[in-house]
Enzyme design. Structure first.
Site, PDB file in Angstrom:
ATOM      1  N   CYS A  75       0.831  -1.209   0.000  1.00 44.70           N
ATOM      2  CA  CYS A  75       0.000   0.000   0.000  1.00 44.70           C
ATOM      3  C   CYS A  75       0.866   1.259   0.000  1.00 44.70           C
ATOM      4  CB  CYS A  75      -0.951  -0.004   1.189  1.00 44.70           C
ATOM      5  SG  CYS A  75      -2.154  -1.354   1.088  1.00 44.70           S
ATOM      6  N   THR A  76       1.960   1.223   0.734  1.00 45.26           N
ATOM      7  CA  THR A  76       2.869   2.366   0.738  1.00 45.26           C
ATOM      8  C   THR A  76       3.452   2.564  -0.657  1.00 45.26           C
ATOM      9  OG1 THR A  76       3.379   2.055   3.076  1.00 45.26           O
ATOM     10  CG2 THR A  76       4.966   3.328   1.778  1.00 45.26           C
TER      11      THR A  76
END
Length: 150
Positions: A46-47
């Site tokens: 997600c980062t």
């Protein structure tokens, strides 16, 4: 599977990372936007995904589009995540997953992980592109390519 190309998006309102209320209808008639659902703040995939949108944010705005990320994390989590990675776009807090359900975003791995799905939505509020993949690395490029075709 989520909403399909050609469908109108449902109207929704959610708080952003600053606690302000975002309403999807506020963009209707004004600009296209990318709405990407992601599983969780501060996880490696997600980062990488949010940072790819951050690193290419100017390309989206040059095309007249806004970028909006959405997960079930809290406003406070989004605020920390956004500050840490200097995100120039909105993150929406969908506690309970009501908007995820409206968009029919399915989970992965027997629904143990929230789904990762990206929509490109035109000015009229109609879906132009849907990309569903747990692989975070291709969402930004698929969205940018679709926006260039609008």
């Amino acid at each position: 599977m989520g909403l399909k190309v050609g469908q109108a998006i449902p109207e929704f309102s959610l708080p952003d990372q600053q606690g302000r209320l975002f309403n999807s209808e506020d963009l209707k008639g004004k600009k296209s936007f990318v709405l990407f659902f992601y599983p969780k703040d501060n996880t490696p995939g997600c980062t990488a995904e949010v940072c790819s949108f951050r690193d290419n944010y100017e390309a989206f705005t040059e095309l007249g589009a806004e970028v909006v990320g959405i997960s079930s994390d809290s406003k406070a989590s989004h605020n920390r995540f956004s500050s840490k990675h200097k995100l120039p776009f909105i993150l929406l807090s969908d506690l309970g997953g009501k908007v995820r359900k409206l968009f029919k975003v399915e989970g992965h791995l027997l629904n143990l992980l929230p789904g990762r799905e990206t929509y490109v939505i035109n000015k009229e509020g109609t879906v132009e592109m849907v990309f569903n993949s747990i692989n975070a690395s291709r969402h930004m490029e698929k969205a940018l390519k679709a926006l260039k075709k609008i």
